[in-house]
Design a protein around this motif. Structure first.
Motif, mmCIF file in Angstrom:
data_model
loop_
_atom_site.group_PDB
_atom_site.id
_atom_site.type_symbol
_atom_site.label_atom_id
_atom_site.label_comp_id
_atom_site.label_asym_id
_atom_site.label_seq_id
_atom_site.Cartn_x
_atom_site.Cartn_y
_atom_site.Cartn_z
ATOM 1 N N LEU A 29 0.723 -1.262 0.131
ATOM 2 C CA LEU A 29 0.037 -0.116 -0.006
ATOM 3 C C LEU A 29 0.861 1.206 -0.184
ATOM 4 O O LEU A 29 0.451 2.299 -0.505
ATOM 5 C CB LEU A 29 -0.949 -0.017 1.129
ATOM 6 N N THR A 30 1.884 1.126 0.767
ATOM 7 C CA THR A 30 2.972 2.435 0.623
ATOM 8 C C THR A 30 3.341 2.645 -0.912
ATOM 9 O O THR A 30 3.286 3.512 -1.388
ATOM 10 C CB THR A 30 4.354 1.937 1.496
ATOM 11 N N ASP A 31 3.704 1.575 -1.633
ATOM 12 C CA ASP A 31 4.108 1.949 -2.790
ATOM 13 C C ASP A 31 2.962 2.409 -3.987
ATOM 14 O O ASP A 31 3.129 3.167 -4.851
ATOM 15 C CB ASP A 31 4.560 0.244 -3.524
ATOM 16 N N LEU A 32 1.604 1.757 -3.598
ATOM 17 C CA LEU A 32 0.581 2.270 -4.216
ATOM 18 C C LEU A 32 0.425 3.976 -4.037
ATOM 19 O O LEU A 32 0.177 4.520 -4.955
ATOM 20 C CB LEU A 32 -0.567 1.484 -3.725
ATOM 21 N N ILE A 33 0.518 4.052 -2.969
ATOM 22 C CA ILE A 33 0.213 5.678 -2.288
ATOM 23 C C ILE A 33 1.034 6.563 -2.895
ATOM 24 O O ILE A 33 1.047 7.443 -3.457
ATOM 25 C CB ILE A 33 0.264 5.645 -0.879
ATOM 26 N N GLN A 34 2.479 6.117 -2.733
ATOM 27 C CA GLN A 34 3.376 6.874 -3.246
ATOM 28 C C GLN A 34 3.506 6.995 -4.739
ATOM 29 O O GLN A 34 3.746 8.252 -5.214
ATOM 30 C CB GLN A 34 4.951 6.453 -2.878
ATOM 31 N N ASN A 35 2.980 6.073 -5.539
ATOM 32 C CA ASN A 35 3.117 6.263 -7.097
ATOM 33 C C ASN A 35 1.864 7.043 -7.313
ATOM 34 O O ASN A 35 1.902 7.786 -8.350
ATOM 35 C CB ASN A 35 3.163 4.770 -7.681
ATOM 36 N N ALA A 36 0.756 6.848 -6.620
ATOM 37 C CA ALA A 36 -0.446 7.828 -7.002
ATOM 38 C C ALA A 36 -0.025 9.027 -6.906
ATOM 39 O O ALA A 36 -0.251 10.141 -7.685
ATOM 40 C CB ALA A 36 -1.592 7.186 -6.133
ATOM 41 N N ILE A 37 0.627 9.512 -5.636
ATOM 42 C CA ILE A 37 1.136 11.053 -5.612
ATOM 43 C C ILE A 37 1.995 11.374 -6.421
ATOM 44 O O ILE A 37 1.878 12.712 -6.950
ATOM 45 C CB ILE A 37 1.453 10.995 -3.996
ATOM 46 N N LYS A 38 2.958 10.469 -6.972
ATOM 47 C CA LYS A 38 4.029 10.923 -7.863
ATOM 48 C C LYS A 38 3.592 11.095 -9.297
ATOM 49 O O LYS A 38 3.999 11.998 -9.950
ATOM 50 C CB LYS A 38 4.956 9.815 -7.856
ATOM 51 N N GLN A 39 2.246 10.393 -9.573
ATOM 52 C CA GLN A 39 1.719 10.743 -10.851
ATOM 53 C C GLN A 39 0.795 11.575 -11.032
ATOM 54 O O GLN A 39 0.363 11.873 -11.999
ATOM 55 C CB GLN A 39 1.054 9.224 -11.350
ATOM 56 N N SER A 40 0.553 12.309 -10.025
ATOM 57 C CA SER A 40 -0.429 13.458 -9.863
ATOM 58 C C SER A 40 0.231 14.759 -10.514
ATOM 59 O O SER A 40 1.357 14.981 -10.052
ATOM 60 C CB SER A 40 -0.905 13.568 -8.412
ATOM 61 N N PRO A 41 -0.611 15.508 -11.097
ATOM 62 C CA PRO A 41 -0.153 16.658 -11.856
ATOM 63 C C PRO A 41 0.251 17.858 -10.926
ATOM 64 O O PRO A 41 -0.738 17.721 -9.791
ATOM 65 C CB PRO A 41 -1.053 17.000 -12.867
ATOM 66 N N SER A 42 1.279 18.542 -11.102
ATOM 67 C CA SER A 42 1.321 20.063 -10.305
ATOM 68 C C SER A 42 1.704 20.943 -11.134
ATOM 69 O O SER A 42 2.313 20.722 -12.064
ATOM 70 C CB SER A 42 2.268 19.583 -9.097
ATOM 71 N N SER A 43 1.446 22.084 -10.691
ATOM 72 C CA SER A 43 1.615 23.522 -11.489
ATOM 73 C C SER A 43 3.174 23.370 -11.640
ATOM 74 O O SER A 43 3.713 23.415 -10.669
ATOM 75 C CB SER A 43 1.055 24.714 -10.868
ATOM 76 N N PHE A 44 3.638 23.728 -12.855
ATOM 77 C CA PHE A 44 4.963 23.878 -13.162
ATOM 78 C C PHE A 44 5.748 22.609 -12.879
ATOM 79 O O PHE A 44 7.009 22.770 -12.554
ATOM 80 C CB PHE A 44 5.643 25.047 -12.434
#
Length: 200
Positions: A29-44
């Motif tokens: 679940l840690t891997d899942l959560i980290q990847n979901a956050i990493k793949q989320s867009p952010s400004s600039f």
């Protein structure tokens, strides 16, 4: 209309009745959560979102902090009992994700792009919202239930001290998750005519 992504987000719901009957390991679940956050867009592509992921006793400790803080706001026994029961229902889950935004990143962008300075705090809120949504949906795909909570800033000081969180990380939300132990509520929708305008 059939669309795999829309099917997933349509089924995602707020689930309050959660438990610890989870087959996935904390590592998975840690891997899942980290990847979901990493793949989320952010400004600039600022990648300003941060997270503290709590399992087991650490997860329960967080909701204990919240419960203790809320006691000072409660004025009668009935309200106190309701608050205690609510915090216990969150602690009954499997884990909690504390979502933060790194204010040093925001300030750095403000300095680098002064003409957009007033917008970067707003765009940081967009970034954390997308990270929260992506993570919530990812947990749903694993058959887990979750609810998004906002007990910041009343526990910010304890959170920073207990888990050695950098002072420049600003707590924005808490996503508590676990096994689904009860039905979620049906969701009502307002009329599309009230919500959308389409021009062709």
């Amino acid at each position: 209309m059939s669309n795999q992504f829309l099917d997933l987000i349509t089924k995602r719901r707020t689930v309050y009745a959660i438990g610890k009957n989870v087959s996935q390991s904390p590592e998975y679940l840690t891997d899942l959560i980290q990847n979901a956050i990493k793949q989320s867009p952010s400004s600039f592509n600022s990648q300003s979102s941060r997270a503290v992921i709590l399992f087991n006793g650490e997860h329960e400790k967080f909701w204990g902090f919240v419960a203790d803080k809320l006691k000072s706001y409660v004025k009668d026994e009935e309200s106190a009992a309701k608050t205690t029961a609510k915090m216990a229902s969150f602690a009954a889950g499997f884990g909690t994700i504390l979502f933060f935004e790194d204010q040093e990143v925001v300030k750095g962008l403000q300095a680098q792009f002064p003409s957009y300075a007033e917008n970067f705090p707003i765009w940081a809120e967009h970034s954390t919202a997308m990270a929260q949504f992506a993570t919530w949906t990812a947990l749903h795909t694993e058959g887990l239930g979750a609810s998004l909570q906002h007990y910041n800033p009343i526990v910010d000081e304890q959170v920073h001290a207990e888990w050695e969180v950098p002072t420049n990380w600003k707590l924005r939300a808490q996503l508590v998750f676990g096994s689904v132990e009860g039905e979620s509520r049906d969701k009502d929708y307002i009329s599309d005519l009230e919500r959308f305008k389409v021009f062709k």
